[in-house]
Scaffold this active site. Structure first.
Site, PDB file in Angstrom:
ATOM      1  N   LYS A  98      -0.043  31.506   4.207  1.00  0.00           N
ATOM      2  CA  LYS A  98      -0.678  32.865   4.132  1.00  0.00           C
ATOM      3  C   LYS A  98       0.355  33.760   4.722  1.00  0.00           C
ATOM      4  CE  LYS A  98      -4.793  35.359   5.544  1.00  0.00           C
ATOM      5  NZ  LYS A  98      -3.891  36.599   5.841  1.00  0.00           N
ATOM      6  N   GLU A 107       1.186  32.539  10.123  1.00  0.00           N
ATOM      7  CA  GLU A 107      -0.263  32.967  10.261  1.00  0.00           C
ATOM      8  C   GLU A 107      -1.203  31.932   9.930  1.00  0.00           C
ATOM      9  OE1 GLU A 107      -3.346  36.673   8.784  1.00  0.00           O
ATOM     10  OE2 GLU A 107      -1.500  36.510   7.841  1.00  0.00           O
ATOM     11  N   ASP A 113       1.669  37.341   6.456  1.00  0.00           N
ATOM     12  CA  ASP A 113       1.102  38.271   7.397  1.00  0.00           C
ATOM     13  C   ASP A 113       1.655  39.591   6.862  1.00  0.00           C
ATOM     14  OD1 ASP A 113      -0.470  39.220   9.370  1.00  0.00           O
ATOM     15  OD2 ASP A 113       0.502  38.406  11.052  1.00  0.00           O
TER      16      ASP A 113
END
Length: 326
Positions: free
Chosen positions: A69, A203, A71
């Site tokens: 994921k 993240e 950021d």
């Protein structure tokens, strides 16, 4: 009625299985041609993004793939008669992302809608959300677009195509070495991927069902699992109301700006120690702070160690682990 007008009349008025074969074929040909003409004439439009639901643990199983994921800012590149780049809310930010638009043009695609995340990297090569806003203006050539889904390609809407197939097509469209990069899936179990992204100070991760279609809005077919960080904050005050959880109101230690709140889940004797300190040193709310009737403000000097979700602008899912006088 001549042959031409008879054919037109049949195609308009006859429906269902009793319609002559030639007329049905003509109607299909006409409608298919019309759809192609309309598709070619109309520019591609922004599609509201599909949003993963936040979960505590990533899903296991062969039906899921897992990615980092990133950021940054969720964005969408639309390629048709030109290049347009939209924010997650559908605002056209092409002018702010001119360099990325040039990179998108170099892909030499006739039509595509690409879903992804715009990021800037820190000295360790990791996404740095805190620097992204200033980088857009001060150093736009340092931005990257991490592409992870393909919603439209070559005149075809791919949203009903399985996620894994969409991503396989997308992978083949993006060459290495550009500022538009493909988000590769990590070939490991969910637990192993989570340990890797956590150790890398990223993240979190996103898990996607291989067979999922693309639907705008929140969905459990995509799930995000975030990593936690532990940092120190300055105590501004506390909120205590009967029958409700207590919160610490916190500020960034460097800037003094309000950073959010954190649950106070300490042992009873530690909570009582904290209440006593706040009451003994009453203070004033920070300048510009919105009224909070339940808040008890205190003088500066108390440091709180807080566990919170990584990669958020304000504290989220945060809890106080300890505190001490500065």
């Amino acid at each position: 009625m001549d042959e031409g007008s008879g054919r037109l009349g049949v195609s308009v008025t006859l429906k269902g299985k009793n319609q002559p074969t030639a007329a049905r074929e003509a109607q299909r040909d006409d409608s298919s041609f019309l759809r192609r003409r309309i598709c070619c004439a109309m520019p591609l439009a922004f599609i509201a993004p599909m949003m993963p639901m936040l979960v505590d643990e990533p899903p296991e199983g062969d039906e899921w793939t897992h990615e980092v994921k990133y950021d940054g800012y969720r964005s969408q590149i639309i390629i048709d008669k030109g290049i347009r780049i939209f924010t997650r809310n559908g605002k056209d930010w092409t002018q702010a992302y001119k360099f990325l638009a040039e990179d998108a043009a170099s892909l030499k695609l006739k039509s595509a809608i690409i879903d992804g995340e715009i990021v800037v990297l820190n000295d360790r090569g990791l996404p740095d959300f805190g620097s992204l806003r200033s980088a857009i203006k001060a150093r736009p050539r340092d931005l990257y677009f991490v592409a992870f889904d393909l919603l439209h390609f070559g005149g075809k809407d791919l949203r009903q195509t399985a996620c894994e197939e969409r991503r396989n097509i997308l992978r083949g469209l993006i060459p290495a070495g550009k500022h538009i990069q493909f988000s590769e899936a990590i070939d490991a179990s969910a637990a192993e991927v989570y340990r890797m992204v956590d150790a890398a100070d990223l993240e979190g991760m996103v898990s996607k069902r291989r067979d999922s279609t693309y639907r705008s809005g929140n969905t459990y077919n995509w799930k995000k699992t975030k990593c936690y960080s532990v940092d120190e904050y300055m105590l501004l005050g506390v909120e205590r109301e009967a029958g409700k959880a207590a919160f610490a109101l916190l500020a960034d230690r460097e800037t003094g700006e309000y950073a959010g709140s954190a649950f106070i889940t300490l042992e009873r004797f530690k909570r009582e120690e904290l209440w006593a300190r706040v009451e003994a040193k009453p203070g004033e709310p920070p300048d510009g702070m919105k009224p909070r009737p339940a808040a008890l403000w205190t003088k500066p000097g108390m440091v709180m160690r807080v566990k919170h979700l990584r990669g958020e602008e304000m504290l989220r899912h945060a809890s106080v682990e300890d505190f001490w006088e500065e």
